[in-house]
Design an enzyme around this catalytic site. Structure first.
Site, PDB file in Angstrom:
ATOM      1  N   CYS A   1     -26.652 -12.460 -20.487  1.00  0.00           N
ATOM      2  CA  CYS A   1     -26.239 -13.643 -19.676  1.00  0.00           C
ATOM      3  C   CYS A   1     -27.120 -14.155 -18.486  1.00  0.00           C
ATOM      4  CB  CYS A   1     -24.924 -13.733 -19.512  1.00  0.00           C
ATOM      5  SG  CYS A   1     -24.295 -12.750 -18.108  1.00  0.00           S
TER       6      CYS A   1
ATOM      7  N   CYS B   1     -28.328  -9.481 -15.776  1.00  0.00           N
ATOM      8  CA  CYS B   1     -27.533  -9.054 -17.081  1.00  0.00           C
ATOM      9  C   CYS B   1     -28.587  -9.454 -18.059  1.00  0.00           C
ATOM     10  CB  CYS B   1     -26.378  -9.663 -17.309  1.00  0.00           C
ATOM     11  SG  CYS B   1     -25.528  -9.563 -19.042  1.00  0.00           S
TER      12      CYS B   1
ATOM     13  N   CYS C   1     -19.316 -12.660 -19.596  1.00  0.00           N
ATOM     14  CA  CYS C   1     -20.678 -12.512 -19.946  1.00  0.00           C
ATOM     15  C   CYS C   1     -20.688 -13.434 -21.212  1.00  0.00           C
ATOM     16  CB  CYS C   1     -21.254 -11.175 -20.402  1.00  0.00           C
ATOM     17  SG  CYS C   1     -22.546 -10.880 -20.954  1.00  0.00           S
TER      18      CYS C   1
ATOM     19  N   GLY D   1       0.833  -1.317   0.068  1.00  0.00           N
ATOM     20  CA  GLY D   1       0.141  -0.032   0.044  1.00  0.00           C
ATOM     21  C   GLY D   1       0.729   1.200  -0.003  1.00  0.00           C
TER      22      GLY D   1
ATOM     23  N   CYS E   1     -23.576  -7.038 -18.314  1.00  0.00           N
ATOM     24  CA  CYS E   1     -22.222  -7.265 -17.594  1.00  0.00           C
ATOM     25  C   CYS E   1     -21.299  -6.339 -18.037  1.00  0.00           C
ATOM     26  CB  CYS E   1     -21.553  -8.782 -17.820  1.00  0.00           C
ATOM     27  SG  CYS E   1     -22.657 -10.016 -17.014  1.00  0.00           S
TER      28      CYS E   1
END
Lengths: 285, 262
Positions: free
Chosen positions: A244, A241, A272, A32, A266
């Protein structure tokens, strides 16, 4: 490691890659923490992923398989250009399949398909400093990082709740990495924040214009900042979605006409497409 | 106020000096401050009052001398010898600094509630409801309507901004508050209200205060003890009434005689 068209392998010269790898090692050692590095001019403008490309160029080997996504999609201009750039300058194999890739360069998304230990996720970062809009002086933000003094970010979240009744920030949602450094996860949606934590893949972040590299090593705890009585929560439009039928993936809203028509699909095109292929195979069988 | 002999001073300043590089600043400042005492610092513009306060508040690093502070835990520390992290923690828990211009002491883009809550969040408060309750409480105590908790200070009047700045400092329960002309730039009726409020808060909370002012009326009203500065040095020191009623130094005599009677 050069090839006949005059470029060194993966465009950057070996000394530059060496310098970037040193920065990467430091970044992995201090999760980080933003490590400064001597960012190079790249053959594309700042903001198009110069940091990510330099990191990818430095970790790429001849046997790697590269996937590049932009907003989750493999077929957008940026993703296509960067993929072709490395196909030409490094001659590496490229793919759009998440599970086949060993190096994935991304902008704005983490793939829906869970990542594995032998994968590296490279983020393109526009602004690596999470405190940028709260404290204008870099000398001071570095001091705040050194002291772990992050109250000012909490004030920002307080303001969100006071104004909007909830933490409104929906992307680039600040996280605390390994219980120490406050880190900007690049502009990924906060929907993806839980995937940052305890991820088996190595996550590298490159900011070209700002000349900073940072990292989240595999299986590192990552906590999204919040309040005890306003805990971190992801949001979902609550529909599936349209292509899909996945009701758990991150969705893009697409306006389909000028009479208010819209559909949710998606954002991860590979995810997808794979689901639709499976459906077709099931129907054929 | 004569100090109780058994009690140690809260603040001990020894031979404090600061040089701006042109021979100006402060030099040879010595004083001690006991808990619950209000020390007024008066003097003309450029006499080093604000410089002294900035040295005490840690915004300037002295070029000589020491500032010893006795913490709540009873430990005596040199404010400029502390590691930066500890110094900042002390500055936002046990110390308060009220700037002359409230804009210097407030986050102008952050709501009143956020301004008051900042010290709490910086020291680890992570419960929104409790932070907000504390902010509401403090806004009430400095006479700001609670309905304005989500307004940004830029929409406040000068007097309200100054009161907000005071609330923002007092929320962490500081022991020593440094004030730089808290009533400067306010009209007399607002000044009177603010002074009233300050006097009440100082008495209620048992605060120790160093207040810099060029207004002798403010000094007489608030301060137990007075220090008169000129040219970066302390030229006279004593109980407020004693200094104002029987000034010894020529400059103090001039200062006292220059006050216009209303």
């Amino acid at each position: 490691m050069s090839n006949e068209n005059g470029y060194n392998f993966a465009y950057l010269d070996e000394q530059t890659k060496r310098m970037i790898r040193r920065a990467l090692l430091k970044a992995v050692a201090v999760p980080g923490y933003q490590v400064p590095f001597a960012s190079r001019e790249m053959p594309l403008p700042y903001g198009w992923g110069t940091g990510g490309i330099q990191v990818t160029a430095s970790v790429l080997g001849p046997d790697d398989v590269l996937k590049v996504i932009d907003q989750g999609a493999d077929d957008t201009t940026n993703a296509v250009s960067i993929r072709r750039f490395f196909a030409r300058t490094a001659g590496v194999a490229t793919t759009t399949r998440t599970e086949e890739a060993t190096v994935i360069q991304t902008r704005h998304r983490i793939p829906e398909t869970p990542l594995s230990e032998d994968q590296i996720l490279v983020y393109q970062v526009p602004i690596p400093e999470p405190l940028r809009w709260l404290e204008p002086r870099e000398t001071e933000t570095r001091m705040l990082h050194a002291l772990g003094d992050y109250g000012v970010m909490q004030v920002e979240l307080y303001e969100d709740i006071a104004t909007h009744g909830r933490i409104k920030r929906s992307y680039d949602y600040p996280v605390e990495v390994a219980g120490r450094y406050l880190t900007a996860p690049s502009p990924i949606p906060k929907f993806d924040n839980p995937k940052l934590a305890d991820c088996p893949a190595l996550q590298l972040f490159g900011a070209g214009r700002e000349k900073r590299i940072y990292a989240i090593p595999p299986h590192t705890p990552v906590r999204s900042l919040d309040f005890e009585d306003y805990p971190f929560a992801i949001e979902h439009p609550g529909v599936a979605c349209a292509l899909c039928g996945d009701s758990t993936s991150y969705l893009d809203e697409i306006v389909t006409d000028d009479r208010g028509g819209r559909m949710f699909v998606c954002s991860d095109t590979d995810h997808c497409g794979k689901r639709r292929d499976e459906d077709r195979n099931d129907a054929a069988a | 106020m004569t100090p109780p002999p058994d009690e140690a001073p809260l603040l001990t300043v020894e031979n404090l000096a600061y040089d701006y590089g042109n021979g100006r600043g402060v030099a040879g400042v010595d004083f001690r401050l006991w808990p619950g005492e209000v020390l007024g610092v008066v003097g003309e513009s450029g006499s080093g009052k604000t410089t002294l306060l900035k040295l005490l508040g840690g915004q300037l690093v002295p070029s000589g001398g020491r500032i010893l502070y006795r913490t709540a835990a009873g430990e005596v520390v040199d404010l400029h010898d502390l590691p930066e992290g500890k110094r900042r923690l002390l500055a936002r828990t046990e110390l308060g600094f009220v700037h002359q211009n409230p804009r210097d002491g407030l986050r102008l883009a952050v709501s009143a509630g956020g301004n008051v809550g900042e010290r709490l969040m910086a020291t680890g408060a992570r419960h929104y409801g409790r932070i907000r309750a504390a902010a509401e409480d403090w806004l009430g105590r400095v006479e700001i309507e609670q309905g304005r908790i989500d307004d940004i200070p830029a929409t406040f009047s000068g007097g309200m901004q100054q009161r907000l700045q005071i609330a923002r400092n007092l929320v962490s329960g500081p022991r020593l508050v440094l004030m730089d002309e808290p009533t400067g730039g306010l009209d007399v009726s607002v000044q009177a209200r603010l002074l009233d409020l300050l006097r009440g808060l100082v008495a209620d909370l048992g605060l120790t205060v160093v207040i810099v002012t060029h207004d002798l009326g403010v000094a007489r009203l608030l301060a137990d003890r007075l220090m008169v500065m000129q040219g970066g040095r302390v030229i006279e020191e004593g109980l407020t009434d004693q200094v104002l009623d029987d000034p010894q130094a020529p400059y103090t005599q001039l200062l006292v005689s220059s006050v216009l009677a209303a």
